[in-house]
Design a protein around this motif. Structure first.
Motif, PDB file in Angstrom:
ATOM      1  N   PRO A 134       0.820  -1.212   0.000  1.00 33.65           N
ATOM      2  CA  PRO A 134       0.000   0.000   0.000  1.00 33.65           C
ATOM      3  C   PRO A 134       0.855   1.263   0.000  1.00 33.65           C
ATOM      4  CG  PRO A 134      -0.671  -1.527   1.746  1.00 33.65           C
ATOM      5  CD  PRO A 134       0.640  -2.019   1.217  1.00 33.65           C
ATOM      6  N   LYS A 135       0.298   2.349  -0.465  1.00 36.03           N
ATOM      7  CA  LYS A 135       0.994   3.637  -0.437  1.00 36.03           C
ATOM      8  C   LYS A 135       1.353   4.020   0.996  1.00 36.03           C
ATOM      9  CE  LYS A 135      -0.803   5.642  -4.713  1.00 36.03           C
ATOM     10  NZ  LYS A 135      -1.437   6.823  -5.356  1.00 36.03           N
ATOM     11  N   LYS A 136       2.555   4.625   1.137  1.00 33.38           N
ATOM     12  CA  LYS A 136       3.074   5.105   2.423  1.00 33.38           C
ATOM     13  C   LYS A 136       3.221   3.987   3.452  1.00 33.38           C
ATOM     14  CE  LYS A 136       2.065   9.247   3.817  1.00 33.38           C
ATOM     15  NZ  LYS A 136       1.391  10.473   4.260  1.00 33.38           N
ATOM     16  N   SER A 137       3.406   2.748   2.986  1.00 33.28           N
ATOM     17  CA  SER A 137       3.508   1.606   3.904  1.00 33.28           C
ATOM     18  C   SER A 137       4.898   1.443   4.493  1.00 33.28           C
ATOM     19  CB  SER A 137       3.106   0.323   3.171  1.00 33.28           C
ATOM     20  OG  SER A 137       3.967   0.088   2.065  1.00 33.28           O
ATOM     21  N   GLY A 138       5.897   2.184   3.970  1.00 31.23           N
ATOM     22  CA  GLY A 138       7.250   2.085   4.518  1.00 31.23           C
ATOM     23  C   GLY A 138       8.160   1.167   3.732  1.00 31.23           C
ATOM     24  N   TRP A 139       7.690   0.589   2.640  1.00 28.91           N
ATOM     25  CA  TRP A 139       8.570  -0.190   1.751  1.00 28.91           C
ATOM     26  C   TRP A 139       9.321   0.800   0.878  1.00 28.91           C
ATOM     27  CZ3 TRP A 139      11.272  -4.133   0.370  1.00 28.91           C
ATOM     28  CH2 TRP A 139      11.550  -4.432  -0.970  1.00 28.91           C
ATOM     29  N   GLN A 140      10.623   0.969   1.113  1.00 34.40           N
ATOM     30  CA  GLN A 140      11.343   2.069   0.475  1.00 34.40           C
ATOM     31  C   GLN A 140      12.806   1.733   0.201  1.00 34.40           C
ATOM     32  OE1 GLN A 140       9.818   4.536   3.631  1.00 34.40           O
ATOM     33  NE2 GLN A 140      11.878   4.895   4.428  1.00 34.40           N
ATOM     34  N   PRO A 141      13.062   0.664  -0.544  1.00 38.80           N
ATOM     35  CA  PRO A 141      14.453   0.316  -0.842  1.00 38.80           C
ATOM     36  C   PRO A 141      15.056   1.220  -1.906  1.00 38.80           C
ATOM     37  CG  PRO A 141      12.991  -1.161  -2.003  1.00 38.80           C
ATOM     38  CD  PRO A 141      12.115  -0.287  -1.145  1.00 38.80           C
ATOM     39  N   ASP A 142      16.369   1.461  -1.796  1.00 34.36           N
ATOM     40  CA  ASP A 142      17.136   1.968  -2.925  1.00 34.36           C
ATOM     41  C   ASP A 142      17.296   0.836  -3.939  1.00 34.36           C
ATOM     42  OD1 ASP A 142      17.602   4.522  -1.898  1.00 34.36           O
ATOM     43  OD2 ASP A 142      19.449   3.903  -0.898  1.00 34.36           O
ATOM     44  N   GLY A 143      17.653   1.206  -5.165  1.00 32.45           N
ATOM     45  CA  GLY A 143      18.026   0.178  -6.127  1.00 32.45           C
ATOM     46  C   GLY A 143      19.397  -0.381  -5.791  1.00 32.45           C
TER      47      GLY A 143
END
Length: 429
Positions: A134-143
């Protein structure tokens, strides 16, 4: 006063430990196989035979093997990292994506963190995507990012799309030695379509490349940045590096920029950067009030940069004028900048993973970047979703000697085509 020998030795030891560590030379390399001080002929060879996320024969497990190593691929296809990124903690590793059969290796649902010295990473596609979260769920990896304090890292001919933080970054986050990450090279990559209104906890967050935490001597050269809202790239305070011969297409808010000191950061030095031979092409929805190739401030040197807005009008060099330098404050030995026309052609033809046989995603990105149809996206599903690739296998036969030449040959084939790099033409008739 005459000092005894033990006291002299103690003084010498005290003096030596108080001196700053010696910094290795910062050298550019045009070779297809960068030399990071690793003896490739003596290195062990690790074969990736599985496209699973973990377990025997996987990329993840291969990188845990101690000691100098060349990682080769007996398989091509998609590696689903299952939302758990790969950390490269062992030094002296050469990840040779060019050894995979066509169409190469694609990582999805995760990224790579380089935390060790003397690492070469070539010819991989890294496409984290929102993983259905979901949006703004905290899944935020760099490539791809550096972390800790690694030195002598080459991220070369890689294609990174759909990241949730930065596409490729150079960071000194939690350096175990206290030394900054340094001599980081980001060369001939595609860094594109970092997702905007997606799963990052802060909301809209489409970013290209971030150089931060005091990271020094970062060379960003020959890359295509396309459809990232910001950080194309950005240098934070107390960093240094060069931005040379890149193409920045369809930036949302700004193209190249550097941080401006605030009241809280006034004690930190401004970034020391040289910005040379870059081309910037605004998209239809690029922020028109920016109207500049560079934003922010720096101890900066600028030469031969060109930029145009959506209507073909030239961009200003600086959004807010400041005194610039007559000579580069930093510059890697041996780097020779191209003119913008040559840089555009080089990026068009040779940026990204395996450019002689680009996958459909990279072909679309390049065509849209130069055709004026690139756009910022919020999910990989807007552009066809994660790739589906039928696995292909072969057995990589690695020679005992002259491995550099062997790797160069394979790299030339996936960059220039089956015949490899053509010989230079003679200047005489």
């Amino acid at each position: 006063m005459k000092l005894s020998l033990p006291l002299l030795l103690l003084c010498a030891l005290s003096l030596s430990t108080s001196l700053p560590a010696q910094t290795a030379p910062w050298k550019w390399q045009h070779a297809l196989v960068p030399d990071v001080g690793m003896d490739l002929d003596a290195a062990q060879v690790i074969h990736v035979t599985s496209l699973a996320s973990k377990g025997k024969g996987t990329l993840r497990d291969s990188l845990k093997v101690p000691g100098p190593k060349i990682v080769v691929f007996d398989v091509a296809g998609v590696i689903d990292l299952e939302m758990k990124g790969i950390e490269i903690k062992e030094p002296q590793v050469y990840i040779a994506g060019q050894t995979a059969p066509a169409p190469g290796i694609t990582l999805i649902k995760g990224g790579l963190s380089i935390e060790a010295n003397q690492v070469v990473l070539q010819h991989l596609h890294v496409r984290p995507g929102d993983a259905g979260q979901p949006k703004k769920s905290g899944w935020q990896p760099d490539g791809i990012t550096t972390s800790g304090g690694p030195a002598d890292v080459w991220i070369d001919h890689c294609s990174v799309t759909w990241s949730l933080d930065e596409g490729i970054s150079a960071s000194t986050y939690k350096s175990p030695t206290g030394e900054p990450a340094q001599r980081i090279f980001i060369r001939n990559c595609i860094i594109a379509e970092s997702l905007n209104d997606a799963t990052h906890e802060e909301g809209p967050h489409s970013k290209g490349t971030l150089v931060l935490d005091g990271t020094q001597h970062v060379a960003i050269a020959g890359n295509l940045y396309s459809s990232n809202v910001e950080r194309n790239p950005v240098f934070k305070l107390n960093t240094s590096g060069v931005v040379v011969n890149n193409v920045i297409a369809n930036p949302g808010q700004r193209a190249i920029h550097a941080s401006v000191p605030t009241a809280e950061t006034a004690n930190l030095p401004r970034a020391k950067i040289a910005v040379v031979g870059n081309a910037v092409f605004f998209g239809e929805k690029s922020k028109r009030s920016a109207r500049a190739i560079f934003e922010g401030t720096a101890d900066g040197y600028f030469k031969d940069n060109e930029g145009y807005d959506w209507f073909g009008q030239p961009l200003d060099l600086l959004r807010a004028p400041f005194p610039t330098l007559e000579q580069p404050p930093v510059w890697p030995e041996g780097l020779k900048a191209l003119g913008t026309t040559a840089a555009i052609w080089q990026v068009t033809r040779f940026a990204g993973a395996r450019p002689a046989e680009r996958d459909a995603i990279d072909r679309r990105i390049v065509e849209q970047a130069f055709g004026g149809t690139a756009r910022v996206i919020d999910s990989q599903e807007e552009v066809g979703g994660y790739p589906k690739i039928e696995p292909v296998t072969h057995v990589v036969e690695v020679p005992e000697k002259k491995r550099t030449e062997w790797l160069e040959k394979l790299a030339a084939e996936v960059i220039y085509g089956p015949e490899g790099k053509p010989k230079a033409r003679s200047s005489t008739p």
